[in-house]
Design an enzyme around this catalytic site. Structure first.
Site, PDB file in Angstrom:
ATOM      1  N   LYS A   1       0.824  -1.211   0.000  1.00  0.00           N
ATOM      2  CA  LYS A   1       0.000   0.000   0.000  1.00  0.00           C
ATOM      3  C   LYS A   1       0.855   1.256   0.000  1.00  0.00           C
ATOM      4  O   LYS A   1       0.484   2.277  -0.578  1.00  0.00           O
ATOM      5  CB  LYS A   1      -0.949   0.017   1.201  1.00  0.00           C
TER       6      LYS A   1
ATOM      7  N   GLY B   1       7.780 -22.301  16.517  1.00  0.00           N
ATOM      8  CA  GLY B   1       7.148 -23.244  17.426  1.00  0.00           C
ATOM      9  C   GLY B   1       6.814 -24.558  16.749  1.00  0.00           C
ATOM     10  O   GLY B   1       6.238 -24.573  15.661  1.00  0.00           O
TER      11      GLY B   1
ATOM     12  N   GLY C   1      -1.082 -17.333  -6.217  1.00  0.00           N
ATOM     13  CA  GLY C   1      -1.707 -17.814  -4.996  1.00  0.00           C
ATOM     14  C   GLY C   1      -0.716 -18.116  -3.892  1.00  0.00           C
ATOM     15  O   GLY C   1       0.494 -17.943  -4.040  1.00  0.00           O
ATOM     16  N   ARG C   2      -1.244 -18.581  -2.780  1.00  0.00           N
ATOM     17  CA  ARG C   2      -0.432 -18.838  -1.597  1.00  0.00           C
ATOM     18  C   ARG C   2      -0.795 -20.193  -1.001  1.00  0.00           C
ATOM     19  O   ARG C   2      -1.901 -20.700  -1.231  1.00  0.00           O
ATOM     20  CB  ARG C   2      -0.630 -17.719  -0.561  1.00  0.00           C
TER      21      ARG C   2
ATOM     22  N   ASP D   1      -4.562 -17.651   7.497  1.00  0.00           N
ATOM     23  CA  ASP D   1      -4.256 -18.283   6.212  1.00  0.00           C
ATOM     24  C   ASP D   1      -4.044 -19.779   6.308  1.00  0.00           C
ATOM     25  O   ASP D   1      -4.101 -20.478   5.297  1.00  0.00           O
ATOM     26  CB  ASP D   1      -2.990 -17.657   5.609  1.00  0.00           C
TER      27      ASP D   1
ATOM     28  N   ALA E   1      -5.807 -10.610   5.978  1.00  0.00           N
ATOM     29  CA  ALA E   1      -5.363 -10.235   7.319  1.00  0.00           C
ATOM     30  C   ALA E   1      -6.543  -9.951   8.239  1.00  0.00           C
ATOM     31  O   ALA E   1      -6.545 -10.360   9.412  1.00  0.00           O
ATOM     32  CB  ALA E   1      -4.441  -9.016   7.240  1.00  0.00           C
TER      33      ALA E   1
ATOM     34  N   HIS F   1     -23.600  15.218   2.219  1.00  0.00           N
ATOM     35  CA  HIS F   1     -23.456  15.691   0.839  1.00  0.00           C
ATOM     36  C   HIS F   1     -22.473  16.864   0.800  1.00  0.00           C
ATOM     37  O   HIS F   1     -22.544  17.759   1.634  1.00  0.00           O
ATOM     38  CB  HIS F   1     -24.813  16.150   0.294  1.00  0.00           C
TER      39      HIS F   1
END
Length: 476
Positions: free
Chosen positions: A61, A126, A282-283, A323, A331, A455
């Site tokens: 971004k 971990g 993709g992931r 994910d 996210a 407006h």
């Protein structure tokens, strides 16, 4: 005995992981978060924030914003009477440096949040070692940790293509695409998904000739068909060469570029010569290294941890979010699941509604949606009404010089309940939140139609789309 004991151990420090740790600590649990350091840090320190903050949402971004300003200066300023002396130029190292400062500020900020909320940060990956007297034993680096509850939030990594080795210099995934040292003359992008379109847009705005190759026959088949059609028209006009139905052939990578053979939708063979190539296809979930089999944790053939609607795994007191489980790899979805799981552990009624998770593409114009698309409703045989209003009919959009796109609202033909909202236009990422709130409360199109909108604002187009569902728009 384990070296340390906790009530809750979170494995992974991305959006799902650090939010889960913070919320669990807020609820009174002795909490730790384990994160290895896969991302480059100038000081060599462990980095929190996962893909999103380090090499995903945030840095992309930052680059999109800079490249947007550059394009505005080149093309939009003159139309509004703003004159610049000489040719506008981009200093790529300065742009990348600014992006890195934003990332450093946010990733270091998470450590501050951990300190504030009394979350113990454990540097290391971990992996399960077995069961202990009071919970699960997990190895983190050189020490072992025992925890009553474990939340797995190990995220995802880019999917690569066989025969196209990624070195993140000439051939890049999302990591390398954020760190070009100069603007390539010719840029190839494999994949017309979110990452491919955003990164292609960044470098196209800065002067690259960009070709996007997509394997699927239809462009943006994941989006509403009207939005996809408008996006293809706009992106093509901007200069993106988007080709669908492509089959990738032999790829040759040299010191100065890539030669990529492919077959087009029409069956004709062609070759793309480019200085840089971005692979964005993709992931895949990060489950390697968890040592899941040691404790019998169920992992699907796709590498996802199998969970129920509340992110519980097949093991008692073990959860997985983000994910690494089913659902969109976003996210904000991970953060919602993280809060839900922490609150369930505390005996509260945590909940995540995947049907109202918004999707966003931060191109120009932005694209955002929530709920069902028109083609999905047709396939499901749902009777619906649609309201569609262009930004061209909006005074704020015209005044800002960017009236591209529209808002499309879909509502149940019998109950008027909003089933989906699809936006392509400026600030779509912000405007979609109104639709998300309305849908979370089971709102009807009439509800939005009866709400006063300031407006002049872009939000009035959402209001008009709601009115158009009942065929009574006031300004179109």
């Amino acid at each position: 005995m384990a070296d340390k004991q906790f009530d809750v151990l979170v494995i992974g420090g991305g959006p799902g992981g650090y939010v889960a740790a913070i919320r669990a600590a807020q609820l009174g649990f002795k909490t730790a978060c384990a994160e290895s350091n896969p991302y480059a840090d100038p000081k060599g320190e462990p980095r929190l924030g996962g893909t999103c903050l380090n090499v995903g949402c945030i840095p992309s971004k930052a680059l999109l914003h800079t490249s947007h300003l550059f394009e505005e200066a080149e093309h939009a300023f003159p139309t509004q009477g703003i004159r610049l002396e000489g040719k506008v130029s981009i200093d790529v190292p300065v742009m990348i440096g600014r992006k890195n400062k934003v990332v450093d500020q946010l990733t270091s900020g998470i450590k501050g949040l951990f300190k504030k909320n009394k979350v113990t940060f454990l540097a290391g990956h971990g992996s399960f070692e077995g069961n202990g007297p009071a919970g699960y034993v997990v190895r983190v680096g050189a020490e072992t940790v025992e925890a009553r509850h474990v939340i797995i939030a190990t995220g995802s990594k880019p999917r690569h293509l066989p025969g196209i080795p990624v070195d993140n210099r000439i051939v890049c995934d999302n990591v390398g695409a954020l760190d070009f040292d100069s603007v390539p003359k010719k840029l190839g992008v494999i994949g017309a998904g979110v990452i491919g379109l955003e990164m292609g847009s960044v470098w196209r705005r800065l002067g690259a000739e960009v070709t996007v190759l997509e394997a699927l026959p239809d462009f943006m088949s994941f989006a509403d068909a009207d939005v996809a059609k408008e996006a293809l028209k706009v992106f093509t006009k901007q200069g993106l060469d988007i080709q669908t139905g492509v089959t990738i052939g032999e790829t040759k990578v040299g010191a100065d570029g890539v030669s990529l053979a492919y077959t087009g939708k029409d069956g004709k063979e062609a070759t793309l010569e480019c200085e840089r190539l971005i692979v964005s296809v993709g992931r895949v979930p990060n489950t390697d290294g968890l040592n899941a089999s040691t404790v019998g944790l169920e992992v699907s053939d796709r590498g996802q941890i199998v969970v129920d609607g509340h992110c519980r795994t097949n093991l008692p007191n073990v959860y997985a979010v983000g994910d690494v489980v089913r659902g969109p790899m976003l996210a904000h979805k991970a953060m919602e699941e993280a809060v839900m799981v922490a609150e369930i552990i505390a005996g509260q009624a945590g909940h995540t509604n995947l049907d109202t998770v918004p999707g966003v593409i931060y191109t120009s114009p932005e694209i955002a949606w929530v709920g069902k698309s028109e083609q999905q409703l047709k396939a499901e045989g749902v009777a619906y009404r649609a309201g569609k209003i262009p930004f061209m009919a909006n005074g704020r959009a015209l005044g800002s010089g960017d009236p591209t796109g529209f808002v499309k609202m879909l509502a149940d033909a019998n109950t008027d309940r909003i089933l989906g909202v699809h936006i392509i236009g400026a600030n779509a990422s912000e405007l979609i939140s109104e639709a998300v709130v309305a849908m979370e409360f089971g709102g009807a199109a009439e509800d939005l139609a009866r709400i006063c909108h300031a407006h002049p604002t872009l939000s009035e187009v959402v209001h008009e789309a709601a009115l158009a569902v009942d065929k009574r728009p006031l300004h179109f």
